[in-house]
Design an enzyme around this catalytic site. Structure first.
Site, PDB file in Angstrom:
ATOM      1  N   ASP A   8      41.155  55.009  27.621  1.00 62.73           N
ATOM      2  CA  ASP A   8      41.357  53.751  28.344  1.00 62.73           C
ATOM      3  C   ASP A   8      40.761  52.644  27.465  1.00 62.73           C
ATOM      4  O   ASP A   8      40.391  52.890  26.300  1.00 62.73           O
ATOM      5  CB  ASP A   8      40.743  53.809  29.761  1.00 62.73           C
ATOM      6  CG  ASP A   8      39.213  53.755  29.765  1.00 62.73           C
ATOM      7  OD1 ASP A   8      38.593  53.837  28.674  1.00 62.73           O
ATOM      8  OD2 ASP A   8      38.618  53.639  30.855  1.00 62.73           O
ATOM      9  N   CYS A  65      36.908  57.612  27.393  1.00 64.30           N
ATOM     10  CA  CYS A  65      36.802  56.416  28.229  1.00 64.30           C
ATOM     11  C   CYS A  65      35.399  55.854  27.996  1.00 64.30           C
ATOM     12  O   CYS A  65      34.745  56.234  27.014  1.00 64.30           O
ATOM     13  CB  CYS A  65      37.104  56.697  29.712  1.00 64.30           C
ATOM     14  SG  CYS A  65      35.950  57.780  30.567  1.00 64.30           S
ATOM     15  N   THR A  67      32.507  56.233  29.575  1.00 65.80           N
ATOM     16  CA  THR A  67      31.475  57.279  29.635  1.00 65.80           C
ATOM     17  C   THR A  67      32.004  58.667  29.266  1.00 65.80           C
ATOM     18  O   THR A  67      31.217  59.569  29.000  1.00 65.80           O
ATOM     19  CB  THR A  67      30.930  57.397  31.073  1.00 65.80           C
ATOM     20  OG1 THR A  67      32.046  57.697  31.933  1.00 65.80           O
ATOM     21  CG2 THR A  67      30.247  56.117  31.530  1.00 65.80           C
ATOM     22  N   HIS A  98      31.899  79.426  24.361  1.00 69.67           N
ATOM     23  CA  HIS A  98      31.692  80.027  25.682  1.00 69.67           C
ATOM     24  C   HIS A  98      32.789  79.677  26.689  1.00 69.67           C
ATOM     25  O   HIS A  98      33.127  80.506  27.533  1.00 69.67           O
ATOM     26  CB  HIS A  98      30.344  79.577  26.267  1.00 69.67           C
ATOM     27  CG  HIS A  98      29.174  80.144  25.521  1.00 69.67           C
ATOM     28  ND1 HIS A  98      27.879  80.087  26.010  1.00 69.67           N
ATOM     29  CD2 HIS A  98      29.086  80.755  24.316  1.00 69.67           C
ATOM     30  CE1 HIS A  98      27.059  80.652  25.136  1.00 69.67           C
ATOM     31  NE2 HIS A  98      27.765  81.060  24.098  1.00 69.67           N
ATOM     32  N   HIS A 133      32.566  86.222  27.705  1.00 67.01           N
ATOM     33  CA  HIS A 133      33.006  84.862  28.068  1.00 67.01           C
ATOM     34  C   HIS A 133      34.448  84.865  28.570  1.00 67.01           C
ATOM     35  O   HIS A 133      34.814  84.037  29.396  1.00 67.01           O
ATOM     36  CB  HIS A 133      32.839  83.915  26.877  1.00 67.01           C
ATOM     37  CG  HIS A 133      31.425  83.848  26.399  1.00 67.01           C
ATOM     38  ND1 HIS A 133      30.414  83.322  27.174  1.00 67.01           N
ATOM     39  CD2 HIS A 133      30.844  84.281  25.250  1.00 67.01           C
ATOM     40  CE1 HIS A 133      29.269  83.414  26.521  1.00 67.01           C
ATOM     41  NE2 HIS A 133      29.500  84.003  25.350  1.00 67.01           N
TER      42      HIS A 133
HETATM   43  C1  RB5 Z   1      36.041  51.435  32.709  1.00 67.30           C
HETATM   44  O1  RB5 Z   1      35.333  50.253  32.973  1.00 67.30           O
HETATM   45  C2  RB5 Z   1      35.153  52.636  32.942  1.00 67.30           C
HETATM   46  O2  RB5 Z   1      34.900  52.794  34.300  1.00 67.30           O
HETATM   47  C3  RB5 Z   1      35.790  53.876  32.352  1.00 67.30           C
HETATM   48  O3  RB5 Z   1      36.031  53.687  30.992  1.00 67.30           O
HETATM   49  C4  RB5 Z   1      34.992  55.158  32.442  1.00 67.30           C
HETATM   50  O4  RB5 Z   1      33.708  54.987  31.954  1.00 67.30           O
HETATM   51  C5  RB5 Z   1      35.022  55.862  33.733  1.00 67.30           C
HETATM   52  O5  RB5 Z   1      34.501  56.977  33.891  1.00 67.30           O
END
Ligand code: RB5
Length: 145
Positions: A8, A65, A67, A98, A133
Site C-alpha cells: 500500500d 504496508c 507496519t 519451520h 514441521h
Molecule cells: C496505512 O496508514 C497503514 O494503516 C497501513 O499501511 C498498515 O500499517 C496497516 O496495517
C-alpha cells in the site's frame, strides 16, 4: 522462482527498493500495486496477491504496508497462504525452516531498507526443514478445509 509483490502507500517506497534488489538477485517478479503513494486500502492489494500465490501462478509473495500487520492479516485469510511478518533475519530464516511460509510481510515504516533486503534474501534462500514441521503444516492445512 516467480514472486508476486505488492504494497500500500505506507510500503510503497520500500517496495521500490525491494523490487530493485530482486532484479539484482535475478528473481522474476510481478508488481501487484499500488503504483503511487496516494492513500489506498491495503486489503485491495493484499488479497489479489495472496490469491495469485495460492493459485500456484507464483511460488512466493511479498507484501509491504506501514507496519506489515494489515497485509499479513489479509493474506492469512486466503486458504493455502502462510504469511510471516518479519522484522529480523532470524525470524525470516526460522519461518522458512519451520512454517514453510509462502508469503513474507514487512513494515515499510518499521524497518530500514538494508534490514528489509537481508530479510528478503534470507527468506528467499532458506529451505523448509520438513520432518516434524511438516506434521504441523499439515495441521494448519486441515484448518483451511
Ligand atoms: C496505512 O496508514 C497503514 O494503516 C497501513 O499501511 C498498515 O500499517 C496497516 O496495517
Amino acid at each position: 522462482m516467480k514472486i508476486a509483490i505488492a504494497s500500500d502507500h505506507g510500503g510503497f517506497a520500500l517496495k521500490q527498493q525491494i523490487m530493485d534488489y530482486l532484479a539484482e538477485l535475478g528473481y522474476e517478479y510481478k508488481d501487484f500495486g499500488c503504483f503511487n503513494e496516494e492513500s489506498m486500502d491495503y486489503p485491495d492489494i493484499a488479497f489479489p496477491t495472496a490469491q495469485a500465490v495460492a493459485s500456484g501462478k507464483f511460488e512466493r509473495g511479498i507484501l509491504i504496508c506501514g507496519t506489515g500487520i494489515g497485509v499479513s492479516i489479509c493474506a492469512n485469510k486466503v486458504h493455502g497462504i502462510r504469511c510471516a511478518l518479519c522484522g529480523d533475519i532470524l525470524s525470516a530464516q526460522l519461518t522458512r525452516q519451520h512454517n514453510d511460509s509462502n508469503m513474507l510481510a514487512m513494515g515499510g515504516r518499521i524497518i530500514g531498507s538494508e534490514t528489509a533486503k537481508a530479510i528478503t534474501r534470507t527468506w528467499l534462500e532458506t529451505e523448509f526443514s520438513g520432518g516434524r514441521h511438516q506434521r504441523r503444516i499439515d495441521k494448519i492445512s486441515a484448518l483451511d478445509r
